[in-house]
Write a protein that holds these residues in place. Structure first.
Motif, PDB file in Angstrom:
ATOM      1  N   GLY A 150      39.900   3.379 107.746  1.00  0.00           N
ATOM      2  CA  GLY A 150      39.940   4.824 107.540  1.00  0.00           C
ATOM      3  C   GLY A 150      41.339   5.382 107.672  1.00  0.00           C
ATOM      4  N   LEU A 151      42.104   4.855 108.641  1.00  0.00           N
ATOM      5  CA  LEU A 151      43.483   5.309 108.812  1.00  0.00           C
ATOM      6  C   LEU A 151      44.354   4.903 107.629  1.00  0.00           C
ATOM      7  CD1 LEU A 151      45.566   6.630 110.708  1.00  0.00           C
ATOM      8  CD2 LEU A 151      45.909   4.383 111.752  1.00  0.00           C
ATOM      9  N   SER A 152      44.223   3.651 107.191  1.00  0.00           N
ATOM     10  CA  SER A 152      45.066   3.181 106.088  1.00  0.00           C
ATOM     11  C   SER A 152      44.721   3.881 104.779  1.00  0.00           C
ATOM     12  CB  SER A 152      44.913   1.661 105.930  1.00  0.00           C
ATOM     13  OG  SER A 152      43.591   1.314 105.583  1.00  0.00           O
ATOM     14  N   PHE A 153      43.439   4.102 104.503  1.00  0.00           N
ATOM     15  CA  PHE A 153      43.054   4.749 103.253  1.00  0.00           C
ATOM     16  C   PHE A 153      43.467   6.217 103.240  1.00  0.00           C
ATOM     17  CE2 PHE A 153      40.476   1.230 101.765  1.00  0.00           C
ATOM     18  CZ  PHE A 153      40.500   1.412 100.396  1.00  0.00           C
ATOM     19  N   SER A 154      43.327   6.906 104.358  1.00  0.00           N
ATOM     20  CA  SER A 154      43.729   8.316 104.393  1.00  0.00           C
ATOM     21  C   SER A 154      45.232   8.460 104.176  1.00  0.00           C
ATOM     22  CB  SER A 154      43.320   8.937 105.723  1.00  0.00           C
ATOM     23  OG  SER A 154      43.927   8.261 106.817  1.00  0.00           O
ATOM     24  N   ILE A 155      46.028   7.585 104.795  1.00  0.00           N
ATOM     25  CA  ILE A 155      47.476   7.633 104.592  1.00  0.00           C
ATOM     26  C   ILE A 155      47.837   7.246 103.162  1.00  0.00           C
ATOM     27  CG2 ILE A 155      49.656   6.556 105.275  1.00  0.00           C
ATOM     28  CD1 ILE A 155      48.588   6.393 108.105  1.00  0.00           C
ATOM     29  N   PHE A 156      47.126   6.264 102.609  1.00  0.00           N
ATOM     30  CA  PHE A 156      47.429   5.814 101.260  1.00  0.00           C
ATOM     31  C   PHE A 156      47.076   6.875 100.222  1.00  0.00           C
ATOM     32  CE2 PHE A 156      47.426   2.704  97.753  1.00  0.00           C
ATOM     33  CZ  PHE A 156      48.587   2.036  98.071  1.00  0.00           C
ATOM     34  N   ILE A 157      46.010   7.605 100.452  1.00  0.00           N
ATOM     35  CA  ILE A 157      45.682   8.722  99.555  1.00  0.00           C
ATOM     36  C   ILE A 157      46.787   9.775  99.602  1.00  0.00           C
ATOM     37  CG2 ILE A 157      44.073  10.641  99.200  1.00  0.00           C
ATOM     38  CD1 ILE A 157      41.834   8.767 100.093  1.00  0.00           C
ATOM     39  N   GLY A 158      47.299  10.048 100.797  1.00  0.00           N
ATOM     40  CA  GLY A 158      48.409  10.992 100.927  1.00  0.00           C
ATOM     41  C   GLY A 158      49.653  10.508 100.204  1.00  0.00           C
ATOM     42  N   ILE A 159      49.942   9.195 100.278  1.00  0.00           N
ATOM     43  CA  ILE A 159      51.102   8.641  99.574  1.00  0.00           C
ATOM     44  C   ILE A 159      50.932   8.791  98.062  1.00  0.00           C
ATOM     45  CG2 ILE A 159      52.310   6.487  99.056  1.00  0.00           C
ATOM     46  CD1 ILE A 159      51.838   5.634 101.935  1.00  0.00           C
ATOM     47  N   THR A 160      49.721   8.569  97.566  1.00  0.00           N
ATOM     48  CA  THR A 160      49.453   8.724  96.136  1.00  0.00           C
ATOM     49  C   THR A 160      49.642  10.176  95.693  1.00  0.00           C
ATOM     50  OG1 THR A 160      47.860   6.906  96.272  1.00  0.00           O
ATOM     51  CG2 THR A 160      47.770   8.298  94.315  1.00  0.00           C
ATOM     52  N   ILE A 161      49.202  11.122  96.518  1.00  0.00           N
ATOM     53  CA  ILE A 161      49.375  12.544  96.201  1.00  0.00           C
ATOM     54  C   ILE A 161      50.864  12.898  96.159  1.00  0.00           C
ATOM     55  CG2 ILE A 161      48.966  14.885  97.038  1.00  0.00           C
ATOM     56  CD1 ILE A 161      46.298  13.913  98.147  1.00  0.00           C
ATOM     57  N   VAL A 162      51.638  12.361  97.107  1.00  0.00           N
ATOM     58  CA  VAL A 162      53.085  12.602  97.110  1.00  0.00           C
ATOM     59  C   VAL A 162      53.719  12.029  95.841  1.00  0.00           C
ATOM     60  CG1 VAL A 162      55.240  12.004  98.270  1.00  0.00           C
ATOM     61  CG2 VAL A 162      53.275  12.734  99.605  1.00  0.00           C
ATOM     62  N   GLY A 163      53.257  10.844  95.398  1.00  0.00           N
ATOM     63  CA  GLY A 163      53.788  10.250  94.175  1.00  0.00           C
ATOM     64  C   GLY A 163      53.548  11.111  92.956  1.00  0.00           C
ATOM     65  N   PHE A 164      52.359  11.694  92.855  1.00  0.00           N
ATOM     66  CA  PHE A 164      52.071  12.582  91.726  1.00  0.00           C
ATOM     67  C   PHE A 164      52.858  13.888  91.831  1.00  0.00           C
ATOM     68  CE2 PHE A 164      48.252   9.961  90.979  1.00  0.00           C
ATOM     69  CZ  PHE A 164      48.348   9.823  89.608  1.00  0.00           C
ATOM     70  N   GLN A 165      53.040  14.393  93.054  1.00  0.00           N
ATOM     71  CA  GLN A 165      53.814  15.622  93.219  1.00  0.00           C
ATOM     72  C   GLN A 165      55.273  15.418  92.833  1.00  0.00           C
ATOM     73  OE1 GLN A 165      53.158  16.759  97.310  1.00  0.00           O
ATOM     74  NE2 GLN A 165      51.397  18.064  96.803  1.00  0.00           N
ATOM     75  N   ARG A 166      55.839  14.274  93.158  1.00  0.00           N
ATOM     76  CA  ARG A 166      57.251  14.033  92.872  1.00  0.00           C
ATOM     77  C   ARG A 166      57.500  13.642  91.416  1.00  0.00           C
ATOM     78  NH1 ARG A 166      61.193  15.640  96.055  1.00  0.00           N
ATOM     79  NH2 ARG A 166      62.441  13.951  95.160  1.00  0.00           N
ATOM     80  N   ASN A 167      56.557  12.903  90.808  1.00  0.00           N
ATOM     81  CA  ASN A 167      56.818  12.333  89.487  1.00  0.00           C
ATOM     82  C   ASN A 167      55.850  12.806  88.411  1.00  0.00           C
ATOM     83  OD1 ASN A 167      58.935  10.197  90.337  1.00  0.00           O
ATOM     84  ND2 ASN A 167      57.220   9.768  91.698  1.00  0.00           N
ATOM     85  N   GLY A 168      54.821  13.552  88.774  1.00  0.00           N
ATOM     86  CA  GLY A 168      53.848  13.983  87.783  1.00  0.00           C
ATOM     87  C   GLY A 168      53.071  12.799  87.222  1.00  0.00           C
ATOM     88  N   LEU A 169      52.691  12.895  85.964  1.00  0.00           N
ATOM     89  CA  LEU A 169      51.961  11.801  85.327  1.00  0.00           C
ATOM     90  C   LEU A 169      52.834  10.569  85.104  1.00  0.00           C
ATOM     91  CD1 LEU A 169      49.810  13.738  82.685  1.00  0.00           C
ATOM     92  CD2 LEU A 169      49.103  12.841  84.917  1.00  0.00           C
ATOM     93  N   HIS A 170      54.151  10.744  85.202  1.00  0.00           N
ATOM     94  CA  HIS A 170      55.050   9.591  85.095  1.00  0.00           C
ATOM     95  C   HIS A 170      54.821   8.601  86.243  1.00  0.00           C
ATOM     96  CE1 HIS A 170      58.488   7.299  83.844  1.00  0.00           C
ATOM     97  NE2 HIS A 170      59.084   7.453  85.020  1.00  0.00           N
ATOM     98  N   PHE A 171      54.133   9.049  87.282  1.00  0.00           N
ATOM     99  CA  PHE A 171      53.815   8.150  88.400  1.00  0.00           C
ATOM    100  C   PHE A 171      52.954   6.974  87.940  1.00  0.00           C
ATOM    101  CE2 PHE A 171      50.892   7.119  91.985  1.00  0.00           C
ATOM    102  CZ  PHE A 171      51.828   6.563  92.832  1.00  0.00           C
TER     103      PHE A 171
END
Length: 280
Positions: A150-171
């Motif tokens: 649960g800890l790893s998946f919640s953090i990984f979802i946050g990392i994915t959201i940051v990737g989309f915020q920084r790069n958009g669909l280019h992520f």
């Protein structure tokens, strides 16, 4: 006829003796996995849903309270000459800060600081959870797969959201490496997607497996050493020195593993975050 009757009686006696011996062994020899049992302390029901405050919840709450109290009392004083506890908190702070600055590139210092609180809290929480699990008769929170997952998946979802915020669909370009032939593209996209999702799974499994395996091994050898010590025999007492020294060495090794696993979990978060921002 009489021989068959005697044979049945003997088989029945042996069967009853086997069941009696098995029940005694089950009661006398505890399983090394009993230390990971989750026990409900305050059961709660909400309709058909069952909630309970368990020993796992208790030790997570105790760990979080200990961390908050330590940071509060250390930062409240503001001594020019730091004491031992203040030096410990400053050491943890500088360690995680250097880790963030070294592993996350392509960003200014102020932007990096946005990720520092999450990484610092994660490292401190895991470190104290692993260390309090070394205390006898305590409970190791990170030895349960659902908690680490649960800890790893919640953090990984946050990392994915940051990737989309920084790069958009280019992520999504990380799914297709540069220079790949077009016929291999669908296969590689699927392969990279599975590999990316398994990062979160491996992150939780690594922490869970190391903590559970180490604690189980220490428990087994400790039980073996204690059994030999209680034999009331000089030969067994002398022979117990070997397993006893092994238990002490494994305890020290498990203490190092507890610290190392918190570090590995944190540095992998920084690496995955760096990959999501810079698309390495």
């Amino acid at each position: 006829m009489e021989g068959m009757l005697n044979d049945l009686i003997v088989r029945g006696v042996y069967s009853e003796f086997y069941e009696y011996a098995e029940s005694i062994l089950n009661n006398m020899v505890p399983s090394p996995l009993e230390q990971f049992s989750i026990v409900p302390l305050i059961p709660m029901n909400l309709g058909d849903l069952y909630f309970s405050f368990t020993n796992s919840s208790l030790f997570m709450l105790l760990t979080l309270s200990l961390v908050l109290l330590l940071v509060h009392f250390v930062t409240r004083g503001g001594n020019l000459v730091p004491n031992a506890w203040q030096s410990l908190v400053e050491l943890l702070y500088d360690f995680v800060l250097n880790l963030v600055n070294e592993q996350i590139g392509g960003l200014s210092g102020n932007v990096k600081q946005k990720f520092f609180p999450c990484i610092f809290v994660t490292f401190t929480f895991l470190l104290f959870c692993n260390l309090q699990g070394m205390i006898p008769y305590s409970f190791t929170v990170t030895s349960h797969f659902l908690i680490t997952l649960g800890l790893s998946f919640s953090i990984f979802i946050g990392i994915t959201i940051v990737g989309f915020q920084r790069n958009g669909l280019h992520f999504l370009s990380f799914l297709l490496p540069a220079g790949v032939p077009l016929p291999l593209a669908p296969f590689l996209v699927l392969l990279e997607l599975i590999s990316y999702c398994f990062r979160a799974l491996s992150l939780g499994i690594r922490l869970f497996a190391n903590m559970m395996a180490g604690h189980s091994l220490v428990k087994i050898l400790s039980g073996f050493a204690w059994t030999m010590l209680c034999m009331n025999n000089l030969f067994y007492f002398i022979g117990d020195l070997g397993p006893l020294f092994i238990v002490l060495a494994l305890t020290g090794l498990e203490l190092g593993v507890a610290i190392l696993q918190a570090y590995v979990f944190t540095i992998l978060i920084c690496i995955y975050l760096n990959d999501a921002i810079n698309l390495h």
